[in-house]
Design an enzyme around this catalytic site. Sequence first.
Site: not given
Length: 217
Positions: A93, A95, A120
């Site tokens: 994860h 930002h 891609y």
Amino acid sequence: MNENALREEICFVGRSLFERGYVHATAGNISVLLDDGSVLITPTDACLGRLAPSDLVRVDSKGNAPAGTRPSKTIILHRRIYAAEPAARCVIHTHSTHLVALTLKGVWRESDIVPPITPYFVMKVGHVPLIPYRRPGDAQVGDLVSEAIAAGQRAGTPLRAVMLDRLGPNVWHESPAAAMAVLEELEETARLWTMTSARPLTDEQINELRDAFGARW
């Protein structure tokens, strides 16, 4: 990989993402699912660019962490992803700037935050739905992400990523290096999309990618 090697690889990936601007300050987290069902995860409020292997927290299969340790507050979400997608062995994860900016500006569709503008992206990432905003660490996000993963499985297009509105992407794959590659391709596609008015690939072009490479779109 054994646990020690995985600890080293998580630190390598975290440092690489930090040095290239995919994460900043203490934002972001990485986890790996071990064979016994426990999860190695970065500690809360840790800088991914300055991790040591010993910093990582091992959370057992019941969600318990050793006394005195502080696993990332997103551990619940990571465990929900592993439960929903058996092929996932690493979750990242971040930002990432262009992806968060995209949610602020407006995504392409809630079911697909960016259109299929490059081969891609179609081959390496696939569909990426938007998850409605919830505060960081809100347990309800796990329900929403699990539902999105299940919907992708039912449609025959398994997900490798979701986008948390105003927070950033969660991506997953079979290893930290493979998950990092998904993140890189997703962030680059968001950057291209916000810079241009590129048209999506045609249905014929996407079908060709399915036939030639098994693209999951």
